[in-house]
Design an enzyme around this catalytic site. Structure first.
Site, PDB file in Angstrom:
ATOM      1  N   PRO A   1       0.817  -1.221   0.000  1.00 24.47           N
ATOM      2  CA  PRO A   1       0.000   0.000   0.000  1.00 24.47           C
ATOM      3  C   PRO A   1       0.848   1.269   0.000  1.00 24.47           C
ATOM      4  CG  PRO A   1      -0.738  -1.525   1.712  1.00 24.47           C
ATOM      5  CD  PRO A   1       0.553  -2.072   1.168  1.00 24.47           C
TER       6      PRO A   1
ATOM      7  N   GLU B   1       1.546  -9.140   8.214  1.00 23.94           N
ATOM      8  CA  GLU B   1       1.580  -7.673   8.408  1.00 23.94           C
ATOM      9  C   GLU B   1       2.494  -6.997   7.387  1.00 23.94           C
ATOM     10  OE1 GLU B   1      -0.183  -5.544  10.238  1.00 23.94           O
ATOM     11  OE2 GLU B   1      -1.324  -7.335  10.740  1.00 23.94           O
TER      12      GLU B   1
ATOM     13  N   ARG C   1      -1.393  -8.632 -21.850  1.00 29.61           N
ATOM     14  CA  ARG C   1      -2.307  -8.236 -22.934  1.00 29.61           C
ATOM     15  C   ARG C   1      -1.736  -7.125 -23.819  1.00 29.61           C
ATOM     16  NH1 ARG C   1      -6.297  -4.768 -22.553  1.00 29.61           N
ATOM     17  NH2 ARG C   1      -7.949  -6.213 -23.141  1.00 29.61           N
TER      18      ARG C   1
ATOM     19  N   ASP D   1      -8.488   0.238 -26.126  1.00 27.74           N
ATOM     20  CA  ASP D   1      -8.785   0.193 -24.694  1.00 27.74           C
ATOM     21  C   ASP D   1      -8.635   1.551 -24.020  1.00 27.74           C
ATOM     22  OD1 ASP D   1      -9.374  -2.456 -24.662  1.00 27.74           O
ATOM     23  OD2 ASP D   1      -7.385  -3.101 -23.989  1.00 27.74           O
TER      24      ASP D   1
HETATM   25  N1  SAH Z   1       0.366  -3.973   7.347  1.00 23.45           N
HETATM   26  C1  SAH Z   1       0.258  -3.556   5.983  1.00 23.45           C
HETATM   27  C2  SAH Z   1      -0.616  -4.461   5.172  1.00 23.45           C
HETATM   28  C3  SAH Z   1      -0.056  -5.825   4.961  1.00 23.45           C
HETATM   29  S1  SAH Z   1      -1.089  -6.782   3.961  1.00 23.45           S
HETATM   30  C4  SAH Z   1      -0.339  -2.169   5.940  1.00 23.45           C
HETATM   31  O1  SAH Z   1      -1.180  -1.863   6.794  1.00 23.45           O
HETATM   32  O2  SAH Z   1       0.000  -1.382   5.048  1.00 23.45           O
HETATM   33  C5  SAH Z   1      -0.016  -8.049   3.398  1.00 23.45           C
HETATM   34  C6  SAH Z   1       0.617  -7.857   2.043  1.00 23.45           C
HETATM   35  O3  SAH Z   1      -0.391  -7.659   1.062  1.00 23.45           O
HETATM   36  C7  SAH Z   1       1.541  -6.669   1.894  1.00 23.45           C
HETATM   37  O4  SAH Z   1       2.827  -6.946   2.368  1.00 23.45           O
HETATM   38  C8  SAH Z   1       1.515  -6.426   0.395  1.00 23.45           C
HETATM   39  O5  SAH Z   1       2.460  -7.248  -0.286  1.00 23.45           O
HETATM   40  C9  SAH Z   1       0.116  -6.861   0.011  1.00 23.45           C
HETATM   41  N2  SAH Z   1      -0.789  -5.710  -0.158  1.00 23.45           N
HETATM   42  C10 SAH Z   1      -1.709  -5.279   0.715  1.00 23.45           C
HETATM   43  N3  SAH Z   1      -2.377  -4.220   0.240  1.00 23.45           N
HETATM   44  C11 SAH Z   1      -1.866  -3.966  -0.979  1.00 23.45           C
HETATM   45  C12 SAH Z   1      -2.137  -2.977  -1.973  1.00 23.45           C
HETATM   46  N4  SAH Z   1      -3.054  -2.029  -1.791  1.00 23.45           N
HETATM   47  N5  SAH Z   1      -1.420  -3.013  -3.092  1.00 23.45           N
HETATM   48  C13 SAH Z   1      -0.460  -3.945  -3.296  1.00 23.45           C
HETATM   49  N6  SAH Z   1      -0.165  -4.903  -2.383  1.00 23.45           N
HETATM   50  C14 SAH Z   1      -0.849  -4.919  -1.242  1.00 23.45           C
END
Ligand code: SAH
Length: 267
Positions: free
Chosen positions: A97, A124, A162, A177
């Site tokens: 994120p 996490e 794609r 697209d």
């Molecule tokens: N503790 C983190 C979330 C971890 S979720 C936080 O609050 O930001 C577990 C994994 O999911 C992350 O390490 C990442 O690889 C993936 N992930 C979660 N949300 C994502 C998103 N919006 N975009 C891309 N990968 C994501």
């Protein structure tokens, strides 16, 4: 092009890579995908890949050692396969994120690259020391939290595949697209197919007459105007960006003035 995916759940990828139109890109090796499971690089009988966070708190954190050994193996395999241009190490992309939100220009850049190592977090997240030492790009799918990076990795692979030449049946298909610079970056127009008249809940519904006319220039203009309308209504920010890089013709601007209310005009 080759993507090496570090994931605790490689089996999640199989159905997506072996079905649908993109299958061609993966099966032909045009987009080569290799999986690396950090668990195979973990110590001890239980092959532990996660541990409790220092400082306390909920959840588990992916440990740096199995991950870094896993990355080392993936990099060595890329080198042995000469997957990267001479003297260049593959980018290491972490889904998170924290990252830049994935969009068409980024997908197009990856589609035009030699590939990358993709790291899928779980729990996490992963030990920050791995990120600080190895990660070159962080990519987010949007402002929400997934339980793992696999869906984000699949989104990137799907969108890249794609764009590969010859993957879509009709070679011109992705040219139409949404977001494609060939269409000046506008959103796609609405589509219709048979039957010509559908008995919908509110009565018979036809399709725009012009689409049945066989008149290609008129059809093209209709689609362009439909794209302008969809983009102006759904994503005025995208329309502004298209305008800013000179993607709208005089005819487009005139059509927009006539058909879109000026800002602040009561509807
Ligand atoms: N503790 C983190 C979330 C971890 S979720 C936080 O609050 O930001 C577990 C994994 O999911 C992350 O390490 C990442 O690889 C993936 N992930 C979660 N949300 C994502 C998103 N919006 N975009 C891309 N990968 C994501």
């Amino acid at each position: 092009m080759r993507f090496d995916i570090l994931t605790l759940f490689p089996e999640l990828f199989t159905p997506f890579l072996s079905n649908g139109i993109n299958r061609r890109a993966f099966e032909s090796g045009q987009v080569e995908v290799c999986f690396w499971n950090p668990r195979d690089f973990a110590d001890g009988q239980y092959r532990r890949v996660d541990d409790r966070p220092f400082g306390g708190g909920p959840g588990m954190v992916m440990m740096v050692e199995p991950l870094s050994r896993c990355l080392e193996a993936a990099r060595a395999a890329r080198q042995a396969a000469a997957a990267d241009p001479e003297g260049q190490a593959a980018p290491v992309l972490l889904f998170s994120p924290v990252g830049q939100r994935l969009d068409h220009p980024a997908v197009a850049r990856w589609a035009d690259s030699a590939g990358a190592v993709l790291v899928c977090g779980r729990y996490e997240g992963i030990d920050q020391r791995f990120i600080d030492s190895f990660v070159t790009h962080q990519v987010s799918l949007g402002d929400f939290v997934l339980s793992g990076g696999e869906i984000a990795a699949l989104a990137l692979l799907d969108a890249v595949a794609r764009l590969m030449p010859g993957v879509l049946g009709d070679a011109g298909s992705h040219q139409q697209d949404s977001f494609n610079p060939a269409l000046d970056g506008l959103l796609d127009c609405p589509h219709y197919t048979r039957p010509e008249v559908w008995q919908g809940p509110a009565g018979p519904q036809g399709v725009p007459e012009v689409l049945l006319s066989g008149h290609h220039a008129r059809i093209e203009r209709f689609r362009r105007e439909a794209s302008l309308s969809v983009t102006a209504n759904a994503r005025p920010d995208v329309l502004d960006a298209v305008r800013a890089h000179g993607g709208l013709t005089k005819q487009d601007e005139q059509w927009l003035r006539q058909h879109q209310p000026a800002p602040g005009t009561p509807s």
